[in-house]
Every structure is written in structure tokens, then in C-alpha cells.
Design a protein around this motif. Structure first.
Motif, short mmCIF file in Angstrom:
data_model
loop_
_atom_site.label_atom_id
_atom_site.label_comp_id
_atom_site.label_asym_id
_atom_site.label_seq_id
_atom_site.Cartn_x
_atom_site.Cartn_y
_atom_site.Cartn_z
N LYS A 1 0.84 -1.20 0.00
CA LYS A 1 0.00 0.00 0.00
C LYS A 1 0.88 1.26 0.00
O LYS A 1 0.61 2.21 -0.73
CB LYS A 1 -0.91 -0.01 1.22
N GLU A 2 1.92 1.24 0.81
CA GLU A 2 2.81 2.39 0.91
C GLU A 2 3.52 2.66 -0.42
O GLU A 2 3.68 3.82 -0.83
CB GLU A 2 3.84 2.17 2.02
N VAL B 1 -8.46 -3.01 -1.82
CA VAL B 1 -7.95 -4.11 -0.99
C VAL B 1 -9.10 -4.75 -0.22
O VAL B 1 -9.19 -5.98 -0.11
CB VAL B 1 -6.87 -3.59 -0.01
N TYR B 2 -9.99 -3.92 0.32
CA TYR B 2 -11.14 -4.45 1.06
C TYR B 2 -12.02 -5.30 0.16
O TYR B 2 -12.42 -6.41 0.55
CB TYR B 2 -11.97 -3.30 1.64
N ILE C 1 -7.02 2.85 -2.70
CA ILE C 1 -6.25 1.63 -2.42
C ILE C 1 -6.95 0.80 -1.36
O ILE C 1 -7.13 -0.41 -1.51
CB ILE C 1 -4.82 1.99 -1.96
N ASP C 2 -7.36 1.45 -0.27
CA ASP C 2 -8.05 0.74 0.81
C ASP C 2 -9.34 0.09 0.32
O ASP C 2 -9.67 -1.03 0.71
CB ASP C 2 -8.35 1.70 1.96
N ARG C 3 -10.07 0.82 -0.51
CA ARG C 3 -11.34 0.30 -1.02
C ARG C 3 -11.12 -0.95 -1.87
O ARG C 3 -11.86 -1.93 -1.77
CB ARG C 3 -12.06 1.38 -1.83
N GLU D 1 -5.05 7.05 -1.20
CA GLU D 1 -5.09 6.05 -0.14
C GLU D 1 -6.48 5.44 -0.01
O GLU D 1 -6.62 4.23 0.18
CB GLU D 1 -4.68 6.66 1.19
N ALA D 2 -7.51 6.27 -0.13
CA ALA D 2 -8.89 5.77 0.02
C ALA D 2 -9.22 4.76 -1.08
O ALA D 2 -9.87 3.75 -0.83
CB ALA D 2 -9.87 6.93 -0.02
#
Length: 253
Positions: free
Chosen positions: A215-216, A232-233, A228-230, A225-226
Motif C-alpha cells: 500500500k505504501e 484491498v477491502y 487503495i483501501d477500497r 489512499e482511500a
């Protein structure tokens, strides 16, 4: 640049090899008027000629243009097709779904797959899938619905790349220029539901999945970032859709 001629040759060989393993001679493909089914049906036409069953399955919620685009595509590639409306099947159960568009959409997808498997039984054929890599990774599909199939030639092609492949194959401009949609209800848009364009999502997915970046690392390359998080989830939450049912391992002694 992707060598689409090389990809096409590989996928046609894949289709022929996998069908030959079954001992059957025909395939069945759903044609929706969208990009994925257009690519798959064009490949199947080149691989099997008339030994394929192309089925259009509109519902009462399908846009008129979807059927028109599907017919235009089939006629351009000289694909014999039949139209089997799922509207009566959906209508028979719709009162149980509380006007929930997602439930109705998922039910419609499963009715379409029921029709395809019935057609494949009639014709002694196998069902060829039309889910691309972006959809598979994100779980953007209906389990036992549009995800179901015997073989899938485009499951390793990202949606944003698939447009170039479709253009190379000669898919009609009407399909190339339309917004990606599962056509589960009037005006439905994949990218609006997912919250980002396939181009944005695929850029991140390629870094996370194909290149194994953290992610980093992906954030350092300028990605949100949002987002990427979405992604991955979604990949974690929907991973079960791409697996066979888990069967309990019983210790008998």
C-alpha cells in the motif's frame, strides 16, 4: 504495447484445448450487448464457427439499446443467436424481493445463468464465461450468476485493457463507446457503483496484484489512499466468489 494478435491466438488455442478435454464439440455464450460478452463471443466464433450457441437474455429492466447492440454485434460477426427473455422468470418471483434493485439484479443474473446452462444441456455444450480480471479481483459479479462458467478466456485481461482488445477484434463502436454496465436495471453503471473508473482501479490493481507492491509503495506513486483501501477491502471481502465451496474436513477417528 500489448500484442493482441498473440493474445488472440493463445485464447483461441485455450478455448479449443479446454473444449476438447470435455469430449464435447460446442460452446454456449451469453451475449448482453456489453464489451465482455462481445469479446468472448467473437473469440468463440473464430474458434468454433457455428458450433456455438449465442443467447440474448433481456429482462423487463434491460435497456433497449443492449439488445440492439447485441444483435448488431452478432450480425457483424455472423453469429447465430436466439433471444430468450428472462422477464417471466423474474416477474414470477419479484414480489418477494421488496423492490430491492440489488436483489433483483442478482436474481436476474442467476436466471440468465440458468438459461445458459439449460441451453448448454440442450446442445451438449459447455458455458464460456465473460468475467474480466478487474471484475474477478473485485468480486464485481453475482456468484452462481454471471461468474459461473466452465471455462473463461478473458479472466486474465483487465477491463481497461480489454477495450483495446475489443477494438482489435472489430467489436462494433456502439459497444466500445458505451459505459460499462451489467444492465441489471435501467441506467445502471459499473463505474458509478464502484466509485472509480476502470482505468483508475486497474492502475492500482496492477501494482498491488501483478507487481506485488505494498500500500505504501502504491501511495508513493501518487495513488489515493482511500482508493487503495477500497480495492484491498473488496478483494478480501469477495475472494470467496472465486473459490469452490469450502467442505468441512471431518476426522473420522
Amino acid at each position: 504495447m500489448i500484442n493482441w494478435e498473440k493474445i488472440k491466438i493463445q485464447l483461441i488455442d485455450f478455448l479449443k484445448t479446454e473444449l476438447n478435454k470435455t469430449g464435447l464439440e460446442r460452446v454456449t455464450v451469453g451475449v448482453s450487448g456489453g464489451l465482455d460478452s462481445a469479446v468472448v463471443s467473437a473469440l468463440c466464433k473464430e474458434a468454433f464457427g457455428d458450433k456455438m450457441s449465442a443467447v440474448l437474455m433481456p429482462s423487463q429492466f434491460s435497456s433497449k439499446s443492449s439488445t440492439e447492440d447485441a444483435i448488431e454485434h452478432c450480425e457483424k460477426f455472423n453469429i447465430k443467436y436466439e433471444i430468450k427473455s428472462i422477464a417471466p422468470m423474474v416477474e414470477a418471483y419479484i414480489e418477494n424481493m421488496d423492490e430491492d434493485r440489488l436483489r433483483i439484479g442478482n436474481f436476474s443474473a442467476r436466471m440468465r445463468m440458468s438459461v445458459l446452462y439449460d441451453t448448454s444441456s440442450r446442445d451438449k455444450s459447455i458455458v464460456v464465461g465473460t468475467s474480466n480480471k478487474s471484475e474477478i479481483l473485485l468480486g464485481y459479479g453475482t456468484i452462481f450468476g454471471d461468474i459461473a462458467c466452465a471455462i473463461n478466456p478473458i479472466g486474465e485481461i483487465y477491463k481497461s485493457d480489454e477495450f483495446d482488445f475489443a477494438r482489435y477484434l472489430g467489436v462494433p463502436e456502439t459497444i466500445l463507446n458505451k459505459k460499462p454496465s451489467a444492465d441489471l436495471w435501467e441506467g445502471q453503471s459499473d463505474e458509478e457503483e464502484l466509485g472509480h473508473s476502470y482505468k483508475e482501479m486497474d492502475e492500482v490493481l496492477k501494482l498491488l496484484v501483478d507487481q506485488g507492491k505494498s500500500k505504501e509503495d502504491v501511495m508513493a506513486l501518487g495513488h489515493d489512499e482511500a482508493l487503495i483501501d477500497r480495492l484491498v477491502y473488496r478483494m478480501k471481502a469477495n475472494a470467496f466468489k472465486g473459490k469452490l465451496p469450502v467442505i468441512a474436513n471431518i476426522k473420522w477417528s
